[in-house]
Design an enzyme around this catalytic site. Structure first.
Site, PDB file in Angstrom:
ATOM      1  N   HIS A 195       0.832  -1.219   0.000  1.00 29.91           N
ATOM      2  CA  HIS A 195       0.000   0.000   0.000  1.00 29.91           C
ATOM      3  C   HIS A 195       0.862   1.264   0.000  1.00 29.91           C
ATOM      4  CE1 HIS A 195      -3.893  -2.085   0.875  1.00 29.91           C
ATOM      5  NE2 HIS A 195      -3.079  -2.964   1.449  1.00 29.91           N
ATOM      6  N   ASN A 213     -10.318  -2.850   2.507  1.00 30.59           N
ATOM      7  CA  ASN A 213     -10.009  -2.873   1.077  1.00 30.59           C
ATOM      8  C   ASN A 213     -11.281  -2.665   0.268  1.00 30.59           C
ATOM      9  OD1 ASN A 213      -7.245  -3.314   1.200  1.00 30.59           O
ATOM     10  ND2 ASN A 213      -7.417  -5.551   1.060  1.00 30.59           N
ATOM     11  N   HIS A 261      -3.811   1.063  12.207  1.00 31.65           N
ATOM     12  CA  HIS A 261      -3.524  -0.153  12.969  1.00 31.65           C
ATOM     13  C   HIS A 261      -4.851  -0.854  13.279  1.00 31.65           C
ATOM     14  CE1 HIS A 261      -1.894  -3.014  15.615  1.00 31.65           C
ATOM     15  NE2 HIS A 261      -1.623  -2.285  16.666  1.00 31.65           N
TER      16      HIS A 261
HETATM   17 FE1  HDE Z   1      -2.458  -4.818   5.472  1.00 29.97          FE
HETATM   18  N1  HDE Z   1      -0.663  -4.002   5.938  1.00 29.97           N
HETATM   19  N2  HDE Z   1      -1.804  -6.612   6.094  1.00 29.97           N
HETATM   20  N3  HDE Z   1      -4.217  -5.696   4.885  1.00 29.97           N
HETATM   21  N4  HDE Z   1      -3.151  -3.075   4.838  1.00 29.97           N
HETATM   22  C1  HDE Z   1      -0.327  -2.711   5.775  1.00 29.97           C
HETATM   23  O1  HDE Z   1       0.762  -1.414   7.389  1.00 29.97           O
HETATM   24  C2  HDE Z   1      -0.682  -6.830   6.816  1.00 29.97           C
HETATM   25  C3  HDE Z   1      -4.552  -7.006   5.053  1.00 29.97           C
HETATM   26  C4  HDE Z   1      -4.402  -2.767   4.403  1.00 29.97           C
HETATM   27  O2  HDE Z   1      -3.192   3.460   3.990  1.00 29.97           O
HETATM   28  C5  HDE Z   1       0.994  -2.376   6.396  1.00 29.97           C
HETATM   29  O3  HDE Z   1       1.080   0.785   7.760  1.00 29.97           O
HETATM   30  C6  HDE Z   1      -0.593  -8.214   7.224  1.00 29.97           C
HETATM   31  C7  HDE Z   1      -5.958  -7.200   4.832  1.00 29.97           C
HETATM   32  C8  HDE Z   1      -4.493  -1.375   4.038  1.00 29.97           C
HETATM   33  O4  HDE Z   1      -1.625   3.320   5.507  1.00 29.97           O
HETATM   34  C9  HDE Z   1       1.423  -3.687   7.051  1.00 29.97           C
HETATM   35  C10 HDE Z   1      -1.701  -8.811   6.707  1.00 29.97           C
HETATM   36  C11 HDE Z   1      -6.448  -5.959   4.511  1.00 29.97           C
HETATM   37  C12 HDE Z   1      -3.233  -0.849   4.293  1.00 29.97           C
HETATM   38  C13 HDE Z   1       0.292  -4.606   6.669  1.00 29.97           C
HETATM   39  C14 HDE Z   1      -2.458  -7.809   6.018  1.00 29.97           C
HETATM   40  C15 HDE Z   1      -5.341  -5.042   4.556  1.00 29.97           C
HETATM   41  C16 HDE Z   1      -2.414  -1.921   4.794  1.00 29.97           C
HETATM   42  C17 HDE Z   1       1.978  -1.721   5.466  1.00 29.97           C
HETATM   43  C18 HDE Z   1      -2.112 -10.274   6.822  1.00 29.97           C
HETATM   44  C19 HDE Z   1      -7.879  -5.577   4.142  1.00 29.97           C
HETATM   45  C20 HDE Z   1      -2.763   0.558   4.031  1.00 29.97           C
HETATM   46  C21 HDE Z   1       2.101  -0.295   5.924  1.00 29.97           C
HETATM   47  C22 HDE Z   1      -2.206 -10.741   8.144  1.00 29.97           C
HETATM   48  C23 HDE Z   1      -8.836  -5.827   5.182  1.00 29.97           C
HETATM   49  C24 HDE Z   1      -3.014   1.461   5.199  1.00 29.97           C
HETATM   50  C25 HDE Z   1       1.273  -0.194   7.093  1.00 29.97           C
HETATM   51  C26 HDE Z   1      -2.572   2.859   4.875  1.00 29.97           C
HETATM   52  C27 HDE Z   1      -1.085  -1.772   5.188  1.00 29.97           C
HETATM   53  C28 HDE Z   1       0.273  -5.872   7.080  1.00 29.97           C
HETATM   54  C29 HDE Z   1      -3.665  -8.106   5.330  1.00 29.97           C
HETATM   55  C30 HDE Z   1      -5.522  -3.653   4.264  1.00 29.97           C
HETATM   56  C31 HDE Z   1       2.785  -4.210   6.673  1.00 29.97           C
HETATM   57  C32 HDE Z   1       0.524  -8.810   8.026  1.00 29.97           C
HETATM   58  C33 HDE Z   1      -6.738  -8.511   4.958  1.00 29.97           C
HETATM   59  C34 HDE Z   1      -5.710  -0.652   3.492  1.00 29.97           C
HETATM   60  O5  HDE Z   1       1.482  -3.577   8.429  1.00 29.97           O
END
Ligand code: HDE
Length: 658
Positions: A49, A123, A314
């Site tokens: 993202h 999402n 978070h």
């Molecule tokens: Fe994320 N995801 N994600 N994700 N995600 C990040 O956090 C992660 C997942 C989503 O505009 C990171 O600050 C893991 C699902 C959005 O700043 C990180 C897993 C969904 C955004 C991270 C998931 C998301 C992130 C990268 C599996 C939809 C952007 C930078 C367990 C429900 C937020 C950050 C923004 C961002 C980890 C799965 C949506 C690395 C480990 C499911 C919208 O922490």
């Protein structure tokens, strides 16, 4: 102008040197400070993202009907206006990648509630690729550019992604969404948002209710088409970001309705899938989405880095009345987001950055660390203490329980095991449900997307393995893809269960407004302005934006040109109005412009003066082609209806040379 120390300076264009042509002096504190600050301007981009766009807004509940389910005041007190910040994003691309790529879009909302910050980090698709957080690094490594040559950028059309898919059939339902037009939204203002996981609402008695969160855009859910997307990337890599920014600047504030699907705890096991499995939806026909409030995005950030880049979401930022479930993907996220901010924003004090600061007061004994901005006045930083009167004091000690977060009391017991629950095993049924629910044109687009993606896969066995999965989703889907790839259709598929969920089809989304749609008005010196004015008035009267494109800038035929024609492209517009008075009919660029718009399913209307250009473009008459014989009010009405329909996929474009 001053230095960072507040010292006024007279010259920032010349460094301090020994003599006019001599070496630069080490004592030039202004030069050193300026260049050192520059050297340190970058922070690591988000690991996923990375590319995003943000906006501030407000959320307000419609009524108090959720009060029986949750103590979260922002969801059930209609008198509260809760400030929000939303960041939309693509997932796979780097910070500088193009907006319009085939990808999931992030839809992350921070609610600055009086009970603390609540982050709904969702999402634009309601399911996910994996079921357990421990698979996330594998998934992301597979979809990101390949490790040896860092190719391709912001694309899933390559071997490692599809190898992951063929080996992890749990990804198939999400892959169907990714191959659909949902992956190429027309605008952040025209896409849905989903919390994805099953969360929990908790009421005053501590009773829990399962909940899925949905955002529905008031403008409807609309997408681009793939061929268009490829051209938008070059014409305007900031297409979605610019669209959001400009809409807010113009006062056309994007609006989204928040909806919830509620499931009583007693019904937890009533579904043919597990509520804790993030690769599944609850079909809206089974549990309706209940609208609970609306968010309006009404302010652009002042500074991209300070706000959009530094915002830190978070999943574990929750407030009283909302709680987690044991969805293993959600549990994994609850670890990852705090951890990632610590490296990205360099230390533990990122909640003090203005965009992250809660409006609720903060009192605790957390101290020091990099970038500490608070000057704590207390003589103590431990709890319990007697020196500071015991402050800050917990609810348990003070006895003041109002608004205190209380964890949902869930009984948990079991052996420590590393094993996926058997209730997570079915990977095909909902992929089939999605396919069955698509209209014929959506199905065509999905097959074409599979062909494009798998066409870019080098290893033949990976394509064959993917086909071996598709046959369990649907025979026609597998046939369409196999035939296009020149591969055999695998045998032994699963019979299609025939179930549908009409709410999944974009063809069923409301298409009744032209508000904020961009219409290209093609004019030349031969244009009759009197022909154009009433139509332009009718369109702008309904909130559309007309841009006059002319052979040159300035005034053309009494109309002010917004853009010189060859600096624009049809892919930047939703519809075209031919009003050139014949002056552009022999202009190949313009003819191509019109044909391309037609090919992408857009409304094309010709005023009487546009007849020659329409004929030169040789479009087959039919849906979404208006005029030049219809005139006056009927012309305007037909054109408005054609634009509101968004795209006309029922026209024959096979012979269009664009
Ligand atoms: Fe994320 N995801 N994600 N994700 N995600 C990040 O956090 C992660 C997942 C989503 O505009 C990171 O600050 C893991 C699902 C959005 O700043 C990180 C897993 C969904 C955004 C991270 C998931 C998301 C992130 C990268 C599996 C939809 C952007 C930078 C367990 C429900 C937020 C950050 C923004 C961002 C980890 C799965 C949506 C690395 C480990 C499911 C919208 O922490």
């Amino acid at each position: 102008m001053t230095t960072d120390q507040g010292v006024r300076i007279d010259d920032t264009d010349n460094s301090l040197s020994a003599g006019e042509r001599g070496p630069t002096l080490l004592e030039d504190f202004h030069f050193r400070e300026k260049v050192t600050r520059f050297d340190h301007e970058r922070i690591p981009e988000r690991v996923v993202h990375a590319r995003g766009a943000g906006a501030y807004g407000k959320f307000q509940a419609y009524d108090d009907s959720l009060a029986e389910y949750t103590v979260a005041q922002f969801l059930c007190d209609p008198s509260l206006v809760t400030p929000t910040f939303v960041r939309f994003s693509t997932v796979a691309g780097s910070r500088g990648s193009a907006d319009t790529v085939r990808d999931v879009r992030g839809f992350a909302t921070k609610f600055y509630t009086h009970q603390g910050n609540y982050d709904l980090v969702g999402n634009n698709m309601p399911v996910f690729f994996i079921q357990d957080g421990i698979k996330f690094p594998d998934f992301v490594h597979a979809v990101k550019p390949e490790p040896h040559n860092e190719i391709p950028q912001a694309q899933s059309a390559h071997d490692t992604f599809w190898d992951f898919v063929q080996l992890q059939p749990e990804s198939l339902h999400m892959v169907m969404w990714l191959m659909s037009d949902r992956a190429i939204p027309r605008s952040f203002r025209m896409m849905q948002g989903f919390g994805v996981h099953t969360f929990r609402l908790v009421n005053a008695e501590g009773r829990g209710t399962f909940v899925k969160f949905h955002w529905k855009p008031v403008l409807g859910t609309h997408s681009l088409v793939w061929d268009e997307v490829l051209r938008v990337q070059g014409n305007d890599p900031d297409f979605n970001r610019r669209d959001l920014w400009e809409a807010i600047e113009r006062g056309a504030y994007p609006e989204y309705e928040l909806g919830v699907q509620l499931v009583p705890e007693a019904d937890e096991h009533k579904f043919d899938f597990d509520l804790l499995d993030a690769t599944k939806i609850i079909p809206e026909e089974e549990v309706p989405v209940r609208p609970v409030g609306k968010m309006v995005l009404d302010r652009n950030p002042e500074n991209f880095f300070a706000e959009t880049e530094q915002v830190a979401f978070h999943t574990a930022n929750i407030v009283p009345g909302i709680d987690f479930t044991n969805d293993p993907l959600l549990q994994g996220r609850n670890f990852s987001y705090l951890d990632t901010q610590l490296i990205r924003l360099a230390g533990p004090n990122f909640p003090q950055i203005p965009v992250n600061r809660p409006i609720a007061p903060v009192h605790n004994d957390q101290r020091d660390g990099y970038h500490q901005h608070m000057i704590h006045q207390s003589r103590t930083s431990y709890s319990v203490n007697s020196i500071s009167g015991g402050c800050p004091i917990t609810a348990a000690k003070s006895g003041e329980w109002d608004g205190v977060f209380r964890h949902y009391q869930e009984r948990v017991d079991g052996n420590k095991i590393r094993k996926r629950s058997p209730s997570f095993e079915d990977h095909y049924s909902q992929a089939t449900l999605f396919w069955n629910s698509m209209s014929p044109w959506e199905k065509q687009h999905i097959v074409a997307a599979f062909l494009f993606e798998l066409g870019h896969v080098e290893r033949r066995y990976i394509k064959e393995k993917v086909l071996a999965h598709l046959i369990h989703i649907d025979q026609t889907l597998a046939e369409g893809v196999a035939n296009g790839l020149g591969l055999d259709v695998p045998s032994g598929g699963t019979a299609n269960h025939g179930k549908m969920s009409p709410a999944l089809s974009q063809a069923n989304a409301p298409r009744d407004s032209i508000a904020t749609r961009k219409i290209a008005v093609l004019v030349s010196d031969d244009t009759a302005a009197s022909e154009v004015e009433p139509v332009r008035g009718a369109l702008t009267g309904q909130g559309a934006i007309c841009e006059i494109l002319a052979p040159r800038e300035g005034t053309v035929a009494g109309l002010t040109a917004d853009r010189q024609l060859t600096t624009a492209s049809s892919v930047l517009y939703d519809a075209v109005l031919l009003a050139d008075g014949g002056g552009l009919a022999a202009n190949a660029y313009t003819v191509h412009f019109v044909r391309e718009a037609f090919k992408h399913g857009k409304a094309v209307a010709a005023l009487p003066g546009g007849r020659a250009l329409l004929e030169a473009a040789a479009l087959s008459p039919g849906p979404g082609v208006v005029g030049p014989d219809t005139t006056g009010g009927a012309f305007e009405q037909e054109f408005i209806a054609a634009i509101a329909a968004h795209r006309h996929f029922d026209r024959d474009i096979s012979g269009v040379p664009a």
